[in-house]
Design an enzyme around this catalytic site. Structure first.
Site, PDB file in Angstrom:
ATOM      1  N   TYR A  17       3.115   9.576 -11.435  1.00  0.00           N
ATOM      2  CA  TYR A  17       2.179   8.842 -10.568  1.00  0.00           C
ATOM      3  C   TYR A  17       1.335   7.844 -11.362  1.00  0.00           C
ATOM      4  O   TYR A  17       1.371   6.643 -11.083  1.00  0.00           O
ATOM      5  CB  TYR A  17       1.333   9.832  -9.764  1.00  0.00           C
ATOM      6  CG  TYR A  17       0.412   9.157  -8.779  1.00  0.00           C
ATOM      7  CD1 TYR A  17       0.924   8.509  -7.652  1.00  0.00           C
ATOM      8  CD2 TYR A  17      -0.965   9.132  -8.970  1.00  0.00           C
ATOM      9  CE1 TYR A  17       0.085   7.862  -6.746  1.00  0.00           C
ATOM     10  CE2 TYR A  17      -1.809   8.498  -8.073  1.00  0.00           C
ATOM     11  CZ  TYR A  17      -1.282   7.869  -6.968  1.00  0.00           C
ATOM     12  OH  TYR A  17      -2.112   7.223  -6.073  1.00  0.00           O
ATOM     13  N   LYS A  49       1.473   3.674 -11.294  1.00  0.00           N
ATOM     14  CA  LYS A  49       0.312   2.838 -10.969  1.00  0.00           C
ATOM     15  C   LYS A  49      -0.043   1.915 -12.143  1.00  0.00           C
ATOM     16  O   LYS A  49      -0.570   0.823 -11.934  1.00  0.00           O
ATOM     17  CB  LYS A  49      -0.871   3.711 -10.547  1.00  0.00           C
ATOM     18  CG  LYS A  49      -0.627   4.467  -9.230  1.00  0.00           C
ATOM     19  CD  LYS A  49      -0.350   3.524  -8.061  1.00  0.00           C
ATOM     20  CE  LYS A  49      -0.222   4.241  -6.722  1.00  0.00           C
ATOM     21  NZ  LYS A  49       0.045   3.328  -5.597  1.00  0.00           N
ATOM     22  N   ASN A  73       0.803  -1.228   0.000  1.00  0.00           N
ATOM     23  CA  ASN A  73       0.000   0.000   0.000  1.00  0.00           C
ATOM     24  C   ASN A  73       0.837   1.281   0.000  1.00  0.00           C
ATOM     25  O   ASN A  73       0.360   2.319  -0.466  1.00  0.00           O
ATOM     26  CB  ASN A  73      -0.928  -0.022   1.232  1.00  0.00           C
ATOM     27  CG  ASN A  73      -1.475   1.340   1.562  1.00  0.00           C
ATOM     28  OD1 ASN A  73      -2.414   1.811   0.936  1.00  0.00           O
ATOM     29  ND2 ASN A  73      -0.858   2.018   2.543  1.00  0.00           N
TER      30      ASN A  73
HETATM   31  P1  NAD Z   1      -0.860   8.667   2.839  1.00  0.00           P
HETATM   32  O1  NAD Z   1       0.093   9.696   2.369  1.00  0.00           O
HETATM   33  O2  NAD Z   1      -1.874   9.012   3.871  1.00  0.00           O
HETATM   34  O3  NAD Z   1      -0.073   7.364   3.344  1.00  0.00           O
HETATM   35  C1  NAD Z   1       1.023   6.860   2.625  1.00  0.00           C
HETATM   36  C2  NAD Z   1       1.693   5.765   3.403  1.00  0.00           C
HETATM   37  O4  NAD Z   1       2.874   5.402   2.687  1.00  0.00           O
HETATM   38  C3  NAD Z   1       2.117   6.198   4.784  1.00  0.00           C
HETATM   39  O5  NAD Z   1       1.838   5.158   5.720  1.00  0.00           O
HETATM   40  C4  NAD Z   1       3.628   6.397   4.659  1.00  0.00           C
HETATM   41  O6  NAD Z   1       4.340   6.044   5.833  1.00  0.00           O
HETATM   42  C5  NAD Z   1       3.986   5.426   3.550  1.00  0.00           C
HETATM   43  N1  NAD Z   1       5.189   5.882   2.882  1.00  0.00           N
HETATM   44  C6  NAD Z   1       5.401   7.084   2.244  1.00  0.00           C
HETATM   45  N2  NAD Z   1       6.662   7.152   1.814  1.00  0.00           N
HETATM   46  C7  NAD Z   1       7.273   5.985   2.171  1.00  0.00           C
HETATM   47  C8  NAD Z   1       8.574   5.448   1.993  1.00  0.00           C
HETATM   48  N3  NAD Z   1       9.528   6.114   1.363  1.00  0.00           N
HETATM   49  N4  NAD Z   1       8.835   4.216   2.508  1.00  0.00           N
HETATM   50  C9  NAD Z   1       7.877   3.508   3.151  1.00  0.00           C
HETATM   51  N5  NAD Z   1       6.614   3.953   3.333  1.00  0.00           N
HETATM   52  C10 NAD Z   1       6.336   5.174   2.847  1.00  0.00           C
HETATM   53  O7  NAD Z   1      -1.542   8.143   1.502  1.00  0.00           O
HETATM   54  P2  NAD Z   1      -2.858   7.309   1.219  1.00  0.00           P
HETATM   55  O8  NAD Z   1      -3.803   8.239   0.558  1.00  0.00           O
HETATM   56  O9  NAD Z   1      -3.281   6.533   2.403  1.00  0.00           O
HETATM   57  O10 NAD Z   1      -2.296   6.329   0.080  1.00  0.00           O
HETATM   58  C11 NAD Z   1      -2.067   4.947   0.277  1.00  0.00           C
HETATM   59  C12 NAD Z   1      -1.969   4.294  -1.082  1.00  0.00           C
HETATM   60  O11 NAD Z   1      -3.181   4.506  -1.803  1.00  0.00           O
HETATM   61  C13 NAD Z   1      -0.851   4.871  -1.972  1.00  0.00           C
HETATM   62  O12 NAD Z   1      -0.256   3.819  -2.709  1.00  0.00           O
HETATM   63  C14 NAD Z   1      -1.606   5.808  -2.906  1.00  0.00           C
HETATM   64  O13 NAD Z   1      -0.933   5.983  -4.126  1.00  0.00           O
HETATM   65  C15 NAD Z   1      -2.907   5.039  -3.079  1.00  0.00           C
HETATM   66  N6  NAD Z   1      -4.039   5.856  -3.533  1.00  0.00           N
HETATM   67  C16 NAD Z   1      -4.528   6.870  -2.757  1.00  0.00           C
HETATM   68  C17 NAD Z   1      -5.606   7.621  -3.219  1.00  0.00           C
HETATM   69  C18 NAD Z   1      -6.209   8.754  -2.412  1.00  0.00           C
HETATM   70  O14 NAD Z   1      -7.072   9.486  -2.944  1.00  0.00           O
HETATM   71  N7  NAD Z   1      -5.846   8.953  -1.175  1.00  0.00           N
HETATM   72  C19 NAD Z   1      -6.166   7.341  -4.468  1.00  0.00           C
HETATM   73  C20 NAD Z   1      -5.633   6.304  -5.222  1.00  0.00           C
HETATM   74  C21 NAD Z   1      -4.566   5.556  -4.743  1.00  0.00           C
END
Ligand code: NAD
Length: 252
Positions: free
Chosen positions: A160, A164, A95
């Site tokens: 990005y 993905k 994730n």
């Molecule tokens: P967030 O920024 O709240 O959390 C991201 C997580 O990734 C955190 O726990 C952080 O510790 C970890 N992380 C960041 N950099 C890191 C690194 N260098 N090494 C290890 N861990 C690292 O983001 P989110 O919105 O919860 O996103 C989680 C996933 O969902 C991501 O892959 C994101 O691309 C995907 N996503 C999110 C959305 C959205 O709208 N929020 C939409 C589509 C996909």
């Protein structure tokens, strides 16, 4: 909804488990009876997340690790520690991820490398490390985090959606490669989800985004965690190689 027992006896690793979607996945897996190793980028954030979860329920069986996810050696070592602590690893939720918004004119090549290192190479490293363990134990489940923009693209921050789309390629390919070892590999493709990233956006921008979502709201981390739970559970025993959109049918 009562999901207690859905993952009874299972163990899971969740990367990026310290906040946002990952934290919701960790909490959902724990509530469903799994033992969970959450993975973060820094020991302090891992410790903070562990303390919060233990405060919510002292009985949660949860541990923390923080390897550099794009370094296969570090990941393999950390996953071996989890296997030693839990006895087996049944579920990997890939994730952790970062976003990008720069135009191609401003995009620094090193930032492109950075997003590929976390969003793609880490998925490769973690999947490789866990596949060896799962093959040995007779099966398992890997769930990757894609995005709706892997399908639509986006008008800036091209790294990005590129990353993905690569996650989708890894998902489809590993599903075929690891299926014979009884390891299912799927992805969830979230739409706009209310995490720190979206909370920081200006209100009018969020309103414009919501106008593109037929369900009329942004998604909650729990909406995504529910899809993870389904894919991780035996209810999805014949689901392999799927990219499951969880985006309210957003019209991008
Ligand atoms: P967030 O920024 O709240 O959390 C991201 C997580 O990734 C955190 O726990 C952080 O510790 C970890 N992380 C960041 N950099 C890191 C690194 N260098 N090494 C290890 N861990 C690292 O983001 P989110 O919105 O919860 O996103 C989680 C996933 O969902 C991501 O892959 C994101 O691309 C995907 N996503 C999110 C959305 C959205 O709208 N929020 C939409 C589509 C996909």
């Amino acid at each position: 909804m009562n999901t207690a027992g859905m993952l009874e006896g299972k163990t899971a690793i969740v990367t990026g488990g310290t906040r946002g979607i990952g934290m919701a996945v960790v909490r959902t897996f724990l509530k469903s009876g799994a033992r969970v190793a959450l993975c973060g980028s820094r020991q302090e954030t891992v410790d903070k997340a562990l303390a919060q979860l233990k405060e919510e329920n002292a009985d949660y069986d949860v541990m923390g690790i923080c390897p550099n996810l794009s370094d296969y050696g570090q990941v393999a070592e950390a996953f071996a520690q989890v296997e030693e602590a839990f006895g087996h690893i049944d579920i990997l939720a890939n994730n952790a991820g970062i976003a990008a918004k720069e135009s191609i004119y401003e995009y620094k090549p090193e930032d492109f490398d950075k997003i590929m290192n976390l969003n793609v190479k880490a998925v490769f490293s973690c999947s490789k490390a866990v596949a060896e363990i799962m093959k040995e134990q007779g099966g398992g489940v890997i769930i990757n985090t894609s995005s709706m923009v892997s399908i639509y693209g986006q008008s800036s921050g091209c790294g990005y959606p590129a990353s993905k789309s690569a996650v989708n390629g890894l998902t489809k390919s590993l599903a075929r490669e690891l299926g014979p070892d009884q390891i299912r590999v799927n992805a969830v493709a979230p739409g706009v989800i209310r995490t720190d990233m979206v909370a920081a956006l200006p209100r009018d921008m969020v309103e414009r985004l919501v106008a593109t979502i037929p369900l009329g709201r942004v998604g909650e981390p729990q909406d995504i965690a529910n899809a993870y739970l389904f894919l991780a559970s035996d209810l999805a025993s014949y689901v392999n190689g799927a990219i499951l959109s969880v985006d309210g049918a957003t019209i991008s």
